[in-house]
Design a protein around this motif. Sequence first.
Motif, PDB file in Angstrom:
ATOM      1  N   ARG A 227       0.859  -1.182   0.000  1.00 11.60           N
ATOM      2  CA  ARG A 227       0.000   0.000   0.000  1.00 11.60           C
ATOM      3  C   ARG A 227       0.896   1.232   0.000  1.00 11.60           C
ATOM      4  O   ARG A 227       1.984   1.213   0.554  1.00 11.60           O
ATOM      5  N   LEU A 228       0.408   2.299  -0.575  1.00  8.99           N
ATOM      6  CA  LEU A 228       1.149   3.559  -0.540  1.00  8.99           C
ATOM      7  C   LEU A 228       0.834   4.256   0.778  1.00  8.99           C
ATOM      8  O   LEU A 228      -0.138   4.987   0.896  1.00  8.99           O
TER       9      LEU A 228
ATOM     10  N   THR B 206       7.751  -0.481  -2.756  1.00  9.37           N
ATOM     11  CA  THR B 206       7.166   0.850  -2.652  1.00  9.37           C
ATOM     12  C   THR B 206       8.252   1.900  -2.523  1.00  9.37           C
ATOM     13  O   THR B 206       9.356   1.634  -2.065  1.00  9.37           O
TER      14      THR B 206
ATOM     15  N   ASP C 163       1.693   9.332  -6.596  1.00  8.06           N
ATOM     16  CA  ASP C 163       0.837   8.867  -7.683  1.00  8.06           C
ATOM     17  C   ASP C 163       0.882   7.341  -7.753  1.00  8.06           C
ATOM     18  O   ASP C 163       1.939   6.759  -7.983  1.00  8.06           O
ATOM     19  N   TYR C 164      -0.248   6.697  -7.558  1.00  8.14           N
ATOM     20  CA  TYR C 164      -0.285   5.235  -7.484  1.00  8.14           C
ATOM     21  C   TYR C 164       0.143   4.562  -8.784  1.00  8.14           C
ATOM     22  O   TYR C 164       0.730   3.492  -8.767  1.00  8.14           O
ATOM     23  N   ARG C 165      -0.131   5.171  -9.929  1.00 11.48           N
ATOM     24  CA  ARG C 165       0.303   4.563 -11.195  1.00 11.48           C
ATOM     25  C   ARG C 165       1.823   4.616 -11.333  1.00 11.48           C
ATOM     26  O   ARG C 165       2.459   3.647 -11.745  1.00 11.48           O
TER      27      ARG C 165
ATOM     28  N   ALA D 181       3.871   4.798  -8.838  1.00 13.17           N
ATOM     29  CA  ALA D 181       4.379   3.865  -7.826  1.00 13.17           C
ATOM     30  C   ALA D 181       4.336   2.438  -8.351  1.00 13.17           C
ATOM     31  O   ALA D 181       5.266   1.648  -8.125  1.00 13.17           O
ATOM     32  N   GLY D 182       3.276   2.087  -9.064  1.00  9.56           N
ATOM     33  CA  GLY D 182       3.191   0.758  -9.666  1.00  9.56           C
ATOM     34  C   GLY D 182       4.280   0.545 -10.706  1.00  9.56           C
ATOM     35  O   GLY D 182       4.882  -0.530 -10.780  1.00  9.56           O
TER      36      GLY D 182
ATOM     37  N   SER E 183      -3.810  -6.851  -1.856  1.00  7.01           N
ATOM     38  CA  SER E 183      -4.118  -5.418  -1.986  1.00  7.01           C
ATOM     39  C   SER E 183      -4.847  -5.082  -3.281  1.00  7.01           C
ATOM     40  O   SER E 183      -4.777  -3.961  -3.765  1.00  7.01           O
TER      41      SER E 183
ATOM     42  N   GLY F  17      -0.094  -0.484 -10.311  1.00  4.38           N
ATOM     43  CA  GLY F  17      -0.721   0.348  -9.290  1.00  4.38           C
ATOM     44  C   GLY F  17      -2.211   0.426  -9.544  1.00  4.38           C
ATOM     45  O   GLY F  17      -2.640   0.630 -10.672  1.00  4.38           O
TER      46      GLY F  17
ATOM     47  N   MET G 102      -6.020   2.034  -7.818  1.00  9.15           N
ATOM     48  CA  MET G 102      -6.633   2.942  -6.865  1.00  9.15           C
ATOM     49  C   MET G 102      -7.890   2.280  -6.305  1.00  9.15           C
ATOM     50  O   MET G 102      -8.819   1.989  -7.061  1.00  9.15           O
TER      51      MET G 102
END
Length: 165
Positions: A72-73, A101, A106-108, A110-111, A140, A161, A163
């Motif tokens: 998780r971020l 991580t 930004d989750y994308r 981060a992915g 997750s 990543g 959301m």
Amino acid sequence: MIEAEWWEYDSPEEMAEAVAGDIGFIVESAVDARGEALLALPGGSTPRPIYARLAQASLPWKRVTITPGDARLVPMPAVRRNGGMLAEAFLRPGARGVPVTADIADYRLAGNSADARLQDLKWPPDLVWLGMGADGHTASIFPGPDLDDALNAPKTRRMVGVMPE
């Protein structure tokens, strides 16, 4: 077709001993076959006693690489960060930890960063253990606006990543 087995244990201690023994066997077999082992492991509370028992086992830890199977971020010191939990359990015995991580909001992105780190590892892993949350989520993966994109990502991707809603 995937074959599944159901195992029941009389106590959490019995489960920890049995599962740690199984993982130890996988590690030893991989190291014997290829000189190294790669494990993708979950966070959460269920595996903690298994990791504690496993970390005490006499295994070729210096030839073992461990990475979270999901993350998780959340801020770096957060207890919910799976990489930190795995490092706490396995760095002392000598395993190599590869976090997935970074402090990227930004989750994308981060992915993408996680995928790049995992591309450097010899694939496939010897063990991928997917955790399941009390709400039914696995690894997750929560329902969200881009779940279909994540599930249909190119097969060359090792992490994406998403959301959650």
